[in-house]
Design an enzyme around this catalytic site. Structure first.
Site, PDB file in Angstrom:
ATOM      1  N   ASP A   1       0.856  -1.173   0.000  1.00 19.61           N
ATOM      2  CA  ASP A   1       0.000   0.000   0.000  1.00 19.61           C
ATOM      3  C   ASP A   1       0.907   1.242   0.000  1.00 19.61           C
ATOM      4  O   ASP A   1       2.118   1.157   0.177  1.00 19.61           O
ATOM      5  CB  ASP A   1      -0.971  -0.004   1.187  1.00 19.61           C
ATOM      6  CG  ASP A   1      -2.181   0.894   0.918  1.00 19.61           C
ATOM      7  OD1 ASP A   1      -2.115   1.720  -0.023  1.00 19.61           O
ATOM      8  OD2 ASP A   1      -3.181   0.801   1.637  1.00 19.61           O
TER       9      ASP A   1
HETATM   10  C1  BGC Z   1      -5.048   3.244   0.228  1.00 22.50           C
HETATM   11  C2  BGC Z   1      -5.233   2.221  -0.862  1.00 22.50           C
HETATM   12  C3  BGC Z   1      -5.071   2.864  -2.205  1.00 22.50           C
HETATM   13  C4  BGC Z   1      -3.699   3.513  -2.271  1.00 22.50           C
HETATM   14  C5  BGC Z   1      -3.351   4.125  -3.605  1.00 22.50           C
HETATM   15  C6  BGC Z   1      -3.793   4.075   0.043  1.00 22.50           C
HETATM   16  O1  BGC Z   1      -3.765   5.151   0.900  1.00 22.50           O
HETATM   17  O2  BGC Z   1      -5.016   2.591   1.484  1.00 22.50           O
HETATM   18  O3  BGC Z   1      -6.494   1.614  -0.731  1.00 22.50           O
HETATM   19  O4  BGC Z   1      -5.238   1.916  -3.226  1.00 22.50           O
HETATM   20  O5  BGC Z   1      -3.648   4.515  -1.274  1.00 22.50           O
HETATM   21  O6  BGC Z   1      -4.025   5.302  -3.826  1.00 22.50           O
END
Ligand code: BGC
Ligand code: BGC
Length: 718
Positions: free
Chosen positions: A264
């Site tokens: 993530d």
């Molecule tokens: C979130 C994810 C997301 C990623 C990319 C993160 O802050 O937890 O769900 O896909 O950002 O934007």
């Protein structure tokens, strides 16, 4: 490219080029000749030497822009391995569908297939190849803002939707240029943060992780999802992104995932504040050895992978395996032949936000809404009556919800306009009454005036789009005070009130329910939200949604979910005595139960029959019921089947969903609904972590919600 050629390509790559494939960056350095990030965001600055070797791009969109990024990159890059574009298309690209919790409330996985397919088309033509969806985290705590991204509290329901979303995005084959790859997230158990506070500690036994939390990710993997995203939380004390047991032993070796794992956002570096890595170098070491392939938006691999290989702390073979997985994905998508894939400005014009897409958005929004209460107020009759429409969501408020970055709130259908055109003979008065969190005396007076002139009042209330989603946990999940005050004030007039709620989570409805004769849960319904609500309020469409997550009676009960254990002192079996598992001040029951939702028609369930009262491994049981529409309108009902394993090796939930079927019936019509229950559907994770079924007795419940009554019993003979 033939897959065998990928190995030749890998052989040609320098270590720096390989590690570049494992890093995901912004598109900005490719678009902006004078790219430089300074100030407080400088930690996000992409190192210049990474620009010609990076493997994938986060969050770029639009055919023009993605093509330009690809062109600039290909020009700078030595081996010209095309970039992969990834983004968060969670419930639609420009045509916005209901939030995933609403899609779950349809109890119809076809809605997920349809919406994912359309999302894929709009996403693909804008030049994106991968969406960070579906999120399949099991959720039991509505304080957590990200429940809006899930399909709720039940693993069986989540599994069906996980499979459906993946199928919708990925289609049958990437020879379809409008198919995109999906990335299931957040592995693992991100949906169980303590206290519902985002990014907080997750603490559960391995047995529970395996029993309740893994199955929806597994369903997405079985459906062929190309990527898995790690979660921000710890799993048994180790952050997921550096958790080798989780990513290698469990996800890859045991669950059979062969695709790309991406961290993530920033999660590799977050191992430092988590306190399992002293610095970036150690964070890189842990993530690489855990087999996390792509590092999103931090650059520890780029800076330290080589040192670790040189020192013998990371085997270069691991890097090669990660790179190969990424090359294979690029190759599957056909990027070596056509690095732009479906990116096309003409197609963007023709296909994005088309009438057909909006029509599906309307139908799915209608199917997602849940009628929670109706004391003879709805549907509104078009009989010349005066309706007062009051509240922040009547006009102008964002109905799209969080995670709709490409959606334009202003283009969504307005409830006010839609209700006016639906009620041709009547008069619709409008007053704002309150904004989301504040009101003025003047607004209040206008609202009281409108309501006092009306025969019936529609209150359009809720949370703002920012009040749920990532980093949007709340400890108090009632309506904002100014809206609660407004509703109470209007209720003093004694007019019939139907409240429509727009929100991203189950709410505490203590300030709503006593003052509303009807309640329609609309979630964040998306682009066609206003029209969908108007169609349901006026009965043009009959509500058929059912709750995918329990609505608590009070925050103090949380977590409150339907499939809890009985305990040794179940309150139901000790109505009088004090020494039972109960609160002194609130019941054990949710306000509105999982699976619950009303219709404008009524359904009758016949007596349930079982094909046998003995089940064996070779002889499944058929559970049959006949459903009759006994009302005056056509309608759909989600028929639900639950079981209870009466005596297990490990304690068993009081009810477990094992089947559901959405059935459409005309007035007076009947249909037989059959479910097959087989031994493998009764297995669960035993103490030794193997999946087995218990011989013995099982109760069966068939009905309209998780409150379904006892309908039969059978024995499993092993
Ligand atoms: C979130 C994810 C997301 C990623 C990319 C993160 O802050 O937890 O769900 O896909 O950002 O934007
Ligand atoms: C309590 C114990 C107590 C026992 C005997 C139980 O109900 O949980 O703490 O020692 O009664 O009085």
């Amino acid at each position: 490219m033939e897959e065998s050629k990928l190995q030749d390509l890998l052989n040609e790559m320098t270590l720096e080029e390989k590690v570049g494939q494992l890093t995901q960056v912004f598109g900005q350095p490719y678009l902006d000749d004078n790219y430089e990030v300074t100030g407080p965001m400088s930690f996000l600055a992409v190192p210049s030497e990474l620009v010609p070797v990076a493997g994938s791009i986060l969050g770029a969109s639009g055919a023009e822009s993605t093509r330009k990024i690809q062109d600039v990159y290909l020009e700078k890059s030595r081996l010209k391995i095309p970039l992969l574009f990834m983004a968060d298309v969670i419930h639609g690209y420009k045509t916005i569908f209901p939030i995933p919790l609403g899609i779950g409330a349809s109890w119809n996985p076809d809605t997920a297939v349809k919406t994912a397919k359309i999302s894929a088309v709009e996403t693909a033509v804008s030049g994106i190849h991968v969406t960070f969806s579906p999120m399949v985290d099991l959720v039991r705590d509505p304080r957590w803002g990200r429940v809006m991204e899930s399909t709720g509290e039940d693993k069986f329901l989540n599994e069906q939707f996980a499979e459906a979303f993946v199928r919708g995005y990925q289609g049958d084959s990437y020879s379809d240029p409008y198919a995109i790859a999906s990335c299931v997230k957040h592995f693992a158990a991100y949906g169980a943060p303590e206290g519902g506070r985002d990014y907080n500690t997750v603490n559960m036994s391995e047995r529970q992780l395996r029993e309740d939390y893994l199955s929806a990710y597994q369903a997405a993997i079985d459906a062929g999802t190309e990527l898995v995203m790690t979660s921000f939380n710890v799993v048994d004390g180790i952050p997921s992104t550096g958790n080798r047991w989780l990513l290698k032993d469990l996800l890859r070796d045991e669950m059979g995932f062969e695709g790309v794992v991406i961290s993530d956002w920033g999660a590799v570096k977050e191992m430092i504040p988590h306190g399992v890595a002293a610095d970036e170098k150690e964070a890189a070491l842990k993530a690489l050895n855990a087999t996390n392939d792509i590092e999103m938006m931090t650059f520890t691999y780029h800076r330290y992978a080589k040192d670790h290989i040189d020192a013998g702390h990371v085997d270069e073979k691991l890097i090669d395996e990660s790179v190969m997985r990424i090359l294979k994905l690029k190759n599957k998508l056909g990027l070596f032949e056509n690095p732009y894939r479906a990116a096309s400005q003409d197609d963007e014009k023709d296909l994005i936000f088309s009438d057909a897409h909006r029509q599906t958005a309307l139908e799915v929004a209608e199917e997602s809404m849940v009628l929670l209460k109706n004391d003879s107020v709805l549907p509104l009759e078009d009989n010349g009556q005066t309706v007062a429409l009051i509240g922040p969501f009547a006009e102008g408020e964002d109905m799209l919800g969080a995670w709709s970055w490409k959606g334009e709130a202003e283009t969504a259908s307005s409830l006010h306009a839609s209700l006016k055109s639906a009620l041709t003979s009547g008069n619709v008065l409008y007053a704002k009454g309150s904004a989301i969190t504040e009101t003025t005396e003047e607004w209040m007076e206008e609202a009281v005036k409108a309501a006092s002139e009306a025969d019936v009042v529609i209150m359009a209330l809720g949370e703002s789009a920012e009040m749920s989603g990532e980093a949007a946990s709340r400890s108090d999940i009632t309506l904002p005070q100014s809206q609660a005050d407004l509703l109470k004030k209007i209720a003093e007039l004694g007019k019939p009130i139907a409240t429509v709620l727009f929100n991203g989570r189950p709410l505490d409805l203590n300030t709503v329910e006593p003052y509303s004769d009807a309640i329609l849960e609309a979630w964040f319904p998306g682009t066609e939200g206003g029209e969908a609500v108007a169609n349901l309020l006026t009965g043009k469409t009959n509500p058929s949604g059912k709750l995918p997550m329990s609505f608590p009676e009070s925050v103090g009960q949380i977590p409150v979910y339907y499939n809890h254990y009985n305990t040794g002192r179940p309150a139901e079996e000790r109505e009088e005595g004090r020494y039972a598992s109960r609160y002194l001040d609130v019941s054990n029951y949710p306000k509105y139960a999982f699976g619950y939702g009303l219709s404008y028609t009524s359904f009758d369930y016949s007596k349930v029959t079982l094909s046998s009262d003995i089940m064996t491994a070779d002889e499944p049981i058929e559970v049959n019921v006949t459903l009759t529409n006994t009302g005056k309108r056509a309608g759909q009902e989600a028929v639900q089947l639950y079981i209870r394993d009466l005596v297990g090796e490990v304690v068993r939930p009081k009810k477990e969903l094992k089947g559901f079927r959405k059935v459409q019936l005309n007035p007076g019509e009947s249909k037989k609904v059959s479910f097959t229950l087989s031994e493998d559907m009764l297995t669960y994770v035993h103490q030794d972590l193997t999946k087995q079924a218990d011989a013995g007795e099982f109760d069966v419940f068939v009905g309209a919600s998780s409150l379904a009554e006892h309908s039969g019993r059978f024995s499993l003979k092993i």
